[in-house]
Design an enzyme around this catalytic site. Structure first.
Site, PDB file in Angstrom:
ATOM      1  N   LYS A 195     -17.409  61.022 -20.142  1.00 22.52           N
ATOM      2  CA  LYS A 195     -16.109  60.350 -20.152  1.00 22.52           C
ATOM      3  C   LYS A 195     -16.235  58.957 -20.758  1.00 22.52           C
ATOM      4  O   LYS A 195     -17.234  58.275 -20.561  1.00 22.52           O
ATOM      5  CB  LYS A 195     -15.568  60.233 -18.723  1.00 22.52           C
ATOM      6  CG  LYS A 195     -14.936  61.517 -18.199  1.00 22.52           C
ATOM      7  CD  LYS A 195     -14.262  61.272 -16.868  1.00 22.52           C
ATOM      8  CE  LYS A 195     -13.552  62.514 -16.371  1.00 22.52           C
ATOM      9  NZ  LYS A 195     -12.886  62.284 -15.063  1.00 22.52           N
ATOM     10  N   ARG A 231     -20.390  67.766 -15.915  1.00 23.67           N
ATOM     11  CA  ARG A 231     -18.994  68.190 -15.867  1.00 23.67           C
ATOM     12  C   ARG A 231     -18.899  69.485 -16.673  1.00 23.67           C
ATOM     13  O   ARG A 231     -19.616  69.670 -17.659  1.00 23.67           O
ATOM     14  CB  ARG A 231     -18.077  67.133 -16.473  1.00 23.67           C
ATOM     15  CG  ARG A 231     -18.087  65.808 -15.726  1.00 23.67           C
ATOM     16  CD  ARG A 231     -17.150  64.807 -16.396  1.00 23.67           C
ATOM     17  NE  ARG A 231     -17.134  63.526 -15.672  1.00 23.67           N
ATOM     18  CZ  ARG A 231     -17.923  62.498 -15.940  1.00 23.67           C
ATOM     19  NH1 ARG A 231     -18.810  62.605 -16.923  1.00 23.67           N
ATOM     20  NH2 ARG A 231     -17.838  61.378 -15.241  1.00 23.67           N
ATOM     21  N   HIS A 282     -16.805  73.141 -10.716  1.00 22.53           N
ATOM     22  CA  HIS A 282     -16.761  71.820 -10.081  1.00 22.53           C
ATOM     23  C   HIS A 282     -17.470  71.842  -8.726  1.00 22.53           C
ATOM     24  O   HIS A 282     -18.124  70.870  -8.341  1.00 22.53           O
ATOM     25  CB  HIS A 282     -15.313  71.385  -9.918  1.00 22.53           C
ATOM     26  CG  HIS A 282     -15.136  69.898  -9.887  1.00 22.53           C
ATOM     27  ND1 HIS A 282     -15.628  69.062 -10.872  1.00 22.53           N
ATOM     28  CD2 HIS A 282     -14.536  69.083  -8.983  1.00 22.53           C
ATOM     29  CE1 HIS A 282     -15.335  67.807 -10.579  1.00 22.53           C
ATOM     30  NE2 HIS A 282     -14.683  67.790  -9.442  1.00 22.53           N
ATOM     31  N   TYR A 304     -19.355  61.094  -1.324  1.00 21.25           N
ATOM     32  CA  TYR A 304     -20.498  61.825  -0.770  1.00 21.25           C
ATOM     33  C   TYR A 304     -21.170  61.090   0.388  1.00 21.25           C
ATOM     34  O   TYR A 304     -22.207  61.547   0.875  1.00 21.25           O
ATOM     35  CB  TYR A 304     -21.541  62.075  -1.872  1.00 21.25           C
ATOM     36  CG  TYR A 304     -21.051  62.953  -2.985  1.00 21.25           C
ATOM     37  CD1 TYR A 304     -20.955  64.330  -2.821  1.00 21.25           C
ATOM     38  CD2 TYR A 304     -20.657  62.409  -4.199  1.00 21.25           C
ATOM     39  CE1 TYR A 304     -20.491  65.139  -3.841  1.00 21.25           C
ATOM     40  CE2 TYR A 304     -20.189  63.208  -5.230  1.00 21.25           C
ATOM     41  CZ  TYR A 304     -20.108  64.573  -5.038  1.00 21.25           C
ATOM     42  OH  TYR A 304     -19.638  65.370  -6.054  1.00 21.25           O
ATOM     43  N   ARG A 350     -21.114  71.552  -9.291  1.00 18.70           N
ATOM     44  CA  ARG A 350     -21.446  70.148  -9.598  1.00 18.70           C
ATOM     45  C   ARG A 350     -21.545  69.344  -8.301  1.00 18.70           C
ATOM     46  O   ARG A 350     -22.460  68.523  -8.129  1.00 18.70           O
ATOM     47  CB  ARG A 350     -20.378  69.571 -10.528  1.00 18.70           C
ATOM     48  CG  ARG A 350     -20.458  68.058 -10.781  1.00 18.70           C
ATOM     49  CD  ARG A 350     -19.465  67.691 -11.874  1.00 18.70           C
ATOM     50  NE  ARG A 350     -19.000  66.310 -11.822  1.00 18.70           N
ATOM     51  CZ  ARG A 350     -19.558  65.288 -12.457  1.00 18.70           C
ATOM     52  NH1 ARG A 350     -20.667  65.473 -13.158  1.00 18.70           N
ATOM     53  NH2 ARG A 350     -19.027  64.075 -12.390  1.00 18.70           N
ATOM     54  N   HIS A 378     -20.605  58.785 -13.210  1.00 21.06           N
ATOM     55  CA  HIS A 378     -19.497  58.031 -12.630  1.00 21.06           C
ATOM     56  C   HIS A 378     -19.599  56.572 -13.059  1.00 21.06           C
ATOM     57  O   HIS A 378     -20.626  55.929 -12.848  1.00 21.06           O
ATOM     58  CB  HIS A 378     -19.535  58.101 -11.099  1.00 21.06           C
ATOM     59  CG  HIS A 378     -19.155  59.442 -10.555  1.00 21.06           C
ATOM     60  ND1 HIS A 378     -19.428  59.838  -9.261  1.00 21.06           N
ATOM     61  CD2 HIS A 378     -18.502  60.492 -11.128  1.00 21.06           C
ATOM     62  CE1 HIS A 378     -18.973  61.061  -9.073  1.00 21.06           C
ATOM     63  NE2 HIS A 378     -18.412  61.481 -10.188  1.00 21.06           N
TER      64      HIS A 378
END
Length: 305
Positions: A178, A154, A250, A285, A253, A276
């Site tokens: 995150k 990120r 982004h 994806y 990425r 994730h």
């Protein structure tokens, strides 16, 4: 009181009591009158099944999920009004689910475009004719681009990397993402070379000597801002002959993830690399996997055309 009169009463309430703007009132009117004309007997007396059938109909007519959701929202407000005024003893919209919005496919770049971008960054980083500050900026941008495409970090993780990542020169490093969760990220040989070149240049800047960050800056955070990196990346794209509107950190990425999947990577592995927490986030994806399966069948099935 028929449906038309009740719609008028609802609009009057929205105007007088809630101060709804003229555009809002016009939108409510269109949506409610369309629903009333599409339901036998009108909207005011409709049951949940009638409204559900109407929503199915507009979906078949090609209305986008956002438009369907807006129409349902207007109908919900209308029935709340009827219930509050004692004109209905129930609210038939209470059991209806909002239309699900389709998740947009992430923007990405082709492998050729990504190669052009990185090659341009490398050429600029190696340009001995640049002035000191321009050379410094070019080396930093080359390191940022190489590391981002090699890791899929990120942008907030990338710009805030500690300088120790480059000093150790390991093939893997840990990043805190995150939810304060750590994950292991691999580094390509090209990314490590670009980081070492930037580290050597960085060492010559006295203002950076005590910074714990790989990409230090005179900002409140102490490291390069996402906005500055995004601006520099767009400039690099333009110089590489790629539309600057097409690229952002982004997007790079997403290119990392898409290109891995196109070349045979497992979806679960990509999930872990991207950080994730839920596989459903990575499943945006799956179109890449579907394209790969089609190619596999077309290339290897004995009866494929």
């Amino acid at each position: 009181m028929n449906s038309a009169a009740r719609i008028e009463a609802f609009l009057e309430m929205m105007s007088a009591e809630r101060g709804a703007a003229e555009n809002t009132l016009s939108s409510y009117r269109r949506d409610l009158e369309d629903a009333s004309s599409g339901i036998d007997g009108g909207l005011a007396g409709a049951a949940a099944a009638d409204i559900r059938a109407y929503l199915d109909d507009i979906a078949e007519r090609g209305f986008a999920p956002t438009s369907q959701a807006r129409k349902l929202s207007a109908i919900r407000q209308f029935f709340k009004f009827l219930y509050a005024e004692g004109l209905r003893t129930d609210d038939p919209t209470g059991t209806l689910d909002s239309p699900k919005k389709a998740r947009p496919l992430p923007k990405t770049m082709s492998e050729a475009e990504t190669g052009r971008l990185i090659d341009r960054a490398a050429v600029e980083a190696g340009d001995a004719g640049l002035g000191y500050s321009d050379r410094l900026a070019a080396l930093r941008l080359h390191a940022l681009v190489e590391v981002l495409y090699a890791t899929g970090l990120r942008v907030s993780e990338l710009v805030g990397l500690p300088v120790t990542v480059a000093q150790r020169d390991d093939r893997f490093f840990m990043v805190r993402g995150k939810g304060d969760k750590e994950r292991m990220v691999p580094l390509s040989a090209k990314a490590r070379v670009a980081m070492r070149a930037w580290l050597a240049a960085r060492a010559g800047v006295p203002a950076f000597a005590d910074s714990p960050f790989l990409f230090p800056a005179a900002s409140d955070s102490g490291y390069l801002s996402r906005q500055v990196f995004a601006r520099d990346l767009k400039g690099l794209a333009a110089r590489a002959g790629i539309a600057s509107a097409k690229i952002s950190p982004h997007v790079l990425r997403h290119a990392f993830a898409s290109h891995l999947l196109q070349n045979g990577a497992d979806l679960r592995a990509v999930q872990q690399l991207l950080g994730h927490a839920d596989i459903s986030t990575t499943q945006i994806y799956t179109h890449v996997l579907e394209e790969r399966l089609v190619r596999l069948v077309n290339d290897h099935h004995p009866l494929a055309d």
